[in-house]
Motif scaffolding. Sequence first.
Motif, PDB file in Angstrom:
ATOM      1  N   GLU A 117       0.817  -1.209   0.000  1.00 12.43           N
ATOM      2  CA  GLU A 117       0.000   0.000   0.000  1.00 12.43           C
ATOM      3  C   GLU A 117       0.858   1.269   0.000  1.00 12.43           C
ATOM      4  OE1 GLU A 117      -3.446   2.102   2.853  1.00 12.43           O
ATOM      5  OE2 GLU A 117      -2.275   0.381   3.578  1.00 12.43           O
ATOM      6  N   PHE A 118       1.983   1.245   0.721  1.00 13.05           N
ATOM      7  CA  PHE A 118       2.762   2.469   0.930  1.00 13.05           C
ATOM      8  C   PHE A 118       4.116   2.475   0.233  1.00 13.05           C
ATOM      9  CE2 PHE A 118      -0.343   3.377   4.136  1.00 13.05           C
ATOM     10  CZ  PHE A 118      -0.324   4.751   4.290  1.00 13.05           C
ATOM     11  N   ASP A 119       4.433   1.449  -0.557  1.00  9.01           N
ATOM     12  CA  ASP A 119       5.789   1.378  -1.099  1.00  9.01           C
ATOM     13  C   ASP A 119       6.157   2.555  -2.003  1.00  9.01           C
ATOM     14  OD1 ASP A 119       4.255   0.683  -3.287  1.00  9.01           O
ATOM     15  OD2 ASP A 119       5.150  -1.300  -3.564  1.00  9.01           O
ATOM     16  N   ALA A 120       5.170   3.204  -2.616  1.00  3.21           N
ATOM     17  CA  ALA A 120       5.449   4.346  -3.498  1.00  3.21           C
ATOM     18  C   ALA A 120       5.010   5.675  -2.893  1.00  3.21           C
ATOM     19  CB  ALA A 120       4.761   4.145  -4.845  1.00  3.21           C
ATOM     20  N   GLN A 121       4.767   5.697  -1.577  1.00  2.00           N
ATOM     21  CA  GLN A 121       4.285   6.910  -0.919  1.00  2.00           C
ATOM     22  C   GLN A 121       5.289   7.370   0.144  1.00  2.00           C
ATOM     23  OE1 GLN A 121       0.109   6.910   0.287  1.00  2.00           O
ATOM     24  NE2 GLN A 121      -0.213   5.006  -0.830  1.00  2.00           N
ATOM     25  N   PRO A 122       6.175   8.280  -0.180  1.00  2.00           N
ATOM     26  CA  PRO A 122       7.166   8.744   0.794  1.00  2.00           C
ATOM     27  C   PRO A 122       6.493   9.352   2.018  1.00  2.00           C
ATOM     28  CG  PRO A 122       7.698   9.510  -1.420  1.00  2.00           C
ATOM     29  CD  PRO A 122       6.298   8.949  -1.483  1.00  2.00           C
ATOM     30  N   GLY A 123       7.157   9.212   3.151  1.00  2.00           N
ATOM     31  CA  GLY A 123       6.630   9.798   4.369  1.00  2.00           C
ATOM     32  C   GLY A 123       6.940   8.954   5.589  1.00  2.00           C
ATOM     33  N   ARG A 124       6.462   9.404   6.728  1.00  2.00           N
ATOM     34  CA  ARG A 124       6.780   8.733   7.986  1.00  2.00           C
ATOM     35  C   ARG A 124       6.194   7.331   8.068  1.00  2.00           C
ATOM     36  NH1 ARG A 124       5.519  11.392  13.307  1.00  2.00           N
ATOM     37  NH2 ARG A 124       3.488  11.878  12.371  1.00  2.00           N
ATOM     38  N   VAL A 125       5.021   7.132   7.489  1.00  2.00           N
ATOM     39  CA  VAL A 125       4.392   5.815   7.566  1.00  2.00           C
ATOM     40  C   VAL A 125       5.190   4.806   6.746  1.00  2.00           C
ATOM     41  CG1 VAL A 125       2.306   4.481   7.117  1.00  2.00           C
ATOM     42  CG2 VAL A 125       2.115   6.818   7.996  1.00  2.00           C
ATOM     43  N   ARG A 126       5.546   5.184   5.524  1.00  2.00           N
ATOM     44  CA  ARG A 126       6.354   4.266   4.720  1.00  2.00           C
ATOM     45  C   ARG A 126       7.689   3.986   5.396  1.00  2.00           C
ATOM     46  NH1 ARG A 126       8.968   5.261  -1.221  1.00  2.00           N
ATOM     47  NH2 ARG A 126      10.421   6.461   0.060  1.00  2.00           N
ATOM     48  N   ASP A 127       8.291   5.008   5.991  1.00  2.00           N
ATOM     49  CA  ASP A 127       9.571   4.819   6.668  1.00  2.00           C
ATOM     50  C   ASP A 127       9.442   3.793   7.803  1.00  2.00           C
ATOM     51  OD1 ASP A 127      10.629   6.691   4.962  1.00  2.00           O
ATOM     52  OD2 ASP A 127      10.707   8.303   6.457  1.00  2.00           O
ATOM     53  N   ALA A 128       8.351   3.872   8.551  1.00  2.00           N
ATOM     54  CA  ALA A 128       8.152   2.941   9.665  1.00  2.00           C
ATOM     55  C   ALA A 128       7.945   1.515   9.150  1.00  2.00           C
ATOM     56  CB  ALA A 128       6.942   3.377  10.498  1.00  2.00           C
ATOM     57  N   ILE A 129       7.171   1.379   8.073  1.00  2.00           N
ATOM     58  CA  ILE A 129       6.929   0.059   7.493  1.00  2.00           C
ATOM     59  C   ILE A 129       8.232  -0.510   6.929  1.00  2.00           C
ATOM     60  CG2 ILE A 129       5.717  -1.182   5.647  1.00  2.00           C
ATOM     61  CD1 ILE A 129       3.494   1.011   5.953  1.00  2.00           C
ATOM     62  N   ALA A 130       8.983   0.338   6.230  1.00  2.00           N
ATOM     63  CA  ALA A 130      10.246  -0.107   5.638  1.00  2.00           C
ATOM     64  C   ALA A 130      11.241  -0.524   6.718  1.00  2.00           C
ATOM     65  CB  ALA A 130      10.835   1.002   4.770  1.00  2.00           C
ATOM     66  N   ALA A 131      11.268   0.198   7.819  1.00  2.00           N
ATOM     67  CA  ALA A 131      12.182  -0.138   8.915  1.00  2.00           C
ATOM     68  C   ALA A 131      11.852  -1.509   9.481  1.00  2.00           C
ATOM     69  CB  ALA A 131      12.107   0.928  10.005  1.00  2.00           C
ATOM     70  N   MET A 132      10.564  -1.804   9.614  1.00  2.00           N
ATOM     71  CA  MET A 132      10.158  -3.117  10.104  1.00  2.00           C
ATOM     72  C   MET A 132      10.580  -4.201   9.122  1.00  2.00           C
ATOM     73  SD  MET A 132       8.722  -5.297  12.059  1.00  2.00           S
ATOM     74  CE  MET A 132       8.010  -6.941  11.866  1.00  2.00           C
ATOM     75  N   GLY A 133      10.384  -3.965   7.838  1.00  2.00           N
ATOM     76  CA  GLY A 133      10.773  -4.943   6.830  1.00  2.00           C
ATOM     77  C   GLY A 133      12.273  -5.213   6.852  1.00  2.00           C
ATOM     78  N   ARG A 134      13.059  -4.143   6.963  1.00  2.00           N
ATOM     79  CA  ARG A 134      14.516  -4.308   7.021  1.00  2.00           C
ATOM     80  C   ARG A 134      14.936  -5.076   8.274  1.00  2.00           C
ATOM     81  NH1 ARG A 134      14.383   1.097   5.131  1.00  2.00           N
ATOM     82  NH2 ARG A 134      14.671   1.869   7.259  1.00  2.00           N
TER      83      ARG A 134
END
Length: 201
Positions: A117-134
């Motif tokens: 849902e957020f992979d192409a939407q920069p911002g704090r929410v995507r950053d938090a999701i990406a951090a969890m994935g990493r």
Amino acid sequence: MPVDGRVARGDATRRLVLRRAVDVASVHGLAGLSVGGLAGELGLSKSGVFALFGSKEDLQLAAVEAAQGIFAEHVLAPARATPDGLPRLRVLCESWLDYSQQRVFPGGCFFFNVSAEFDAQPGRVRDAIAAMGRAFLAEIRACAAEAVSLGQLDADPELLAFELHALGRAANADAMLHGSAEPYRLARRAVAARLAQGQST
């Protein structure tokens, strides 16, 4: 010091709202969350729920954090209670597939869904999701590296982690789309085969 009753009630309400929020988001996405909608579903005042989160983005970020705690309980904790190396790596993969198949979240893996849902939407929410994935990929990689260092596997930890991660994501996506448990069975077979292939002789 006695606990302030209002604080305790606020904490309990926050937990209640977030548990419902992560379930809703796993099916409808984080964009589908609203303070008013959650308040109505739970029989709470909109103003009271709004006071707990302040904005939709704050609610989304809190939902990601809450989902991370649930994920850790069901996936990371069983693995971390297992001996290092290959046994831990196996349990980590098994727990992840179990968590998805048992629908801890009704929409399957919360993080798979909100990542799309957020992979192409920069911002704090995507950053938090990406951090969890990493962080989760790093956990798989660390388990694989430990198995290699213990002489239990002969493999490239980075490549192996990527492959195992891809198998789990594919199982979740195909199972949800087709309403079938077969992708989980295949993923378990593929994980077992890949780990057996890499075992040191």
